[in-house]
Design an enzyme around this catalytic site. Sequence first.
Site, PDB file in Angstrom:
ATOM      1  N   CYS A   1       0.990  -1.209  -0.094  1.00 38.60           N
ATOM      2  CA  CYS A   1       0.038  -0.073   0.012  1.00 38.60           C
ATOM      3  C   CYS A   1       0.852   1.266  -0.085  1.00 38.60           C
ATOM      4  CB  CYS A   1      -1.034  -0.035   1.222  1.00 38.60           C
ATOM      5  SG  CYS A   1      -2.143  -1.495   1.065  1.00 38.60           S
TER       6      CYS A   1
ATOM      7  N   HIS B   1      -1.233   8.246   6.035  1.00 31.85           N
ATOM      8  CA  HIS B   1      -1.556   7.336   5.508  1.00 31.85           C
ATOM      9  C   HIS B   1      -3.297   6.957   6.042  1.00 31.85           C
ATOM     10  CE1 HIS B   1      -1.323   3.454   3.453  1.00 31.85           C
ATOM     11  NE2 HIS B   1      -1.536   2.666   4.402  1.00 31.85           N
TER      12      HIS B   1
ATOM     13  N   HIS C   1      -9.633   2.556   1.319  1.00 37.82           N
ATOM     14  CA  HIS C   1      -8.106   2.462   1.078  1.00 37.82           C
ATOM     15  C   HIS C   1      -7.905   1.993  -0.330  1.00 37.82           C
ATOM     16  CE1 HIS C   1      -3.941   1.811   1.275  1.00 37.82           C
ATOM     17  NE2 HIS C   1      -3.993   1.208   2.362  1.00 37.82           N
TER      18      HIS C   1
END
Lengths: 395, 263
Positions: free
Chosen positions: A155, A285, A322
């Site tokens: 990610c 994040h 996400h």
Amino acid sequence: MPGVCPLPPEPVAILAAGVVTPIGGDLDQFWTGLLTGADGISAIERFSVSDLKVGRGGEIKKVPAPDERGLRCRASRLLCAAAADLRARAPLAADPARIGVVVGTALGGVEELEEAITETPTLSAAAAGLYDSPAHALARSLRARGPVLTVSTACASGATALGLAADLLRAGRADLVVAGGYDVLCRFVMRGFDALRSLTRERIRPFDRRRSGLLLGEAAALVLMARDADAPRWRLGRLLGHASTSDATHIAAPDPEGRGLEHAIRLALAQADRDVGAVDFVSAHGTGTALNDRVETAVFKRVLGPRATAVPVNSIKAGMGHTMGAAATLEAIMCLLAARHGVIPHTLGFEEPDLDCDLDYVPHTPRVARPRVSLSTSLGFGGCNAALVLEGSVP
Amino acid sequence: MSGVRLAGVGVITGWGRGVEALPPDAPVAAGGRAVVAATTPQLGGDRFRRATRECLLAVAAVQATLDDAVLTRAAVSGPGTALLCVTAAAYGSSNRAFIEAADAGSAGALHFPYTAPSAIPAEVTIEYGLRGPYVTLIGGAAVTIEALGWAARLIADGACERALVLAVETFAECADLFARDRRLLGRPLTEAAACALVVAGDRRLEVRAVDGGSELAARARRRAGETLACGPLVALALARAAGDDPWTVTGRWRGRTAALVDA
């Protein structure tokens, strides 16, 4: 000493961006969606989720039709849709042999691999299942014949890709690079996170006391990059510095102390030749998981020191989910748009402060502010950390 | 700008450990086998109980590299060592294992993280305490050349003191899928894990696109078979063993050939 560059490398210009996201099918809709708090989370319709504990996510209901005939891989179609948006905003004015492509992904064409394994295997499905196939499909659609690279730092991929693109330009390997990240919402990844029990049944609440996990989304985000000295004056901004580091602690969880992330931030700032006092804004994040948000907050406090509570920090994952490989590129673009428009998008879903998360998370409404220098952080499976230092162009 | 030198290389293939185990002619030695599978390294310790075969091969290749360079673990641990990992296909086996386990309702919580290509270098970073610059690149031999070039730039820029360039390829679990590609007929897919330790030195290198592959790259393919991303590192090991210039290596992937050239 590692991480201290003898001479800070030249910044790299970011000329334009193109995206396709659950809150908007192009850059303008994406930005408007961030400012209006658009909710791109919905029931997943494209594949069966009946056996999963959570069946919601940031699904793009209509992917723009690609120019490329026969492009059936969804990941490639998302990338080409983002590229079409990018090309509508900036020409690829260079010799095709000098145009590179660098994209990050956590999943590549895994949906095609799943098809190749579970259905009648075909060569095209098996080949599309290789994680770098969508990048090469993008390069073909752009007629780019320079280096084509796929980064997979989970990610954090969308940040690492921008850093690698900058290095390719600095090394003279290309004159323009189309760089960014993508990932699709598919049954493979939904089953994976379902097994990990990381998905929330509630809304995503980054840094909030009630945060209970993440939801996944899909997106593609690309930027056009060029060497600063060669670039035209019109631009979104510059990438001043970047770094990717490892935690060396756990295969799936971040280091509870965040040492790897802290190291990445300090490396990126050193490469940018900026001290922490220059940072106006932090794009976190901010997944909405208990551990990630606590670790990031602690790291920001250590790095920013006494200024930590004065620097706005946001997360834009609540509205889209996400988006994995796309997330860090979307967040970098958001930083540059914030500087251009003089507004920082708020952290959707953040309402109740947490004792462990006690920074200024830009609650409730967008903030009128023009962050010149932004720090963007990303983490991923395998202990991957990435940090970008970006400078927005102020009109 | 400082240069680099090759401080060590470790190679494990389906033919055995080191380039000494490679046959003179891999297609002949394969005897019609489509895949020459590598033996899974037997690494001790509870920590590796969930690690996939490709992770274990990666750790073993790094250890072989440190052995070749006569370095201890302590010498590479910490933020001074970069790890650049390349694979074209090694994640396929763990992806397939997860898909089949999920279909059977037997996928465990930590099954999924091992499907990420980044799981391969992650086990290496944990084992050796590597906390420096870190990336996983997807692709074949040309991408490994890019990784070697990037390692040289990281060292020249002072971002690290040394870099491990690691490549891993496994094929056995997805042999039926590879068998559909007729371009692979006649050249066995040889499973491999290979690693090069690059340190500061006097050779200034950069990457360039070229039209044709080098003799060294052809020799590596003839001796080892098709090892995709591992090919250039096998070539480095062959050159090192023969006392030849290792940096004449080239790599080809998806119609593009990359070479290391003197800057």
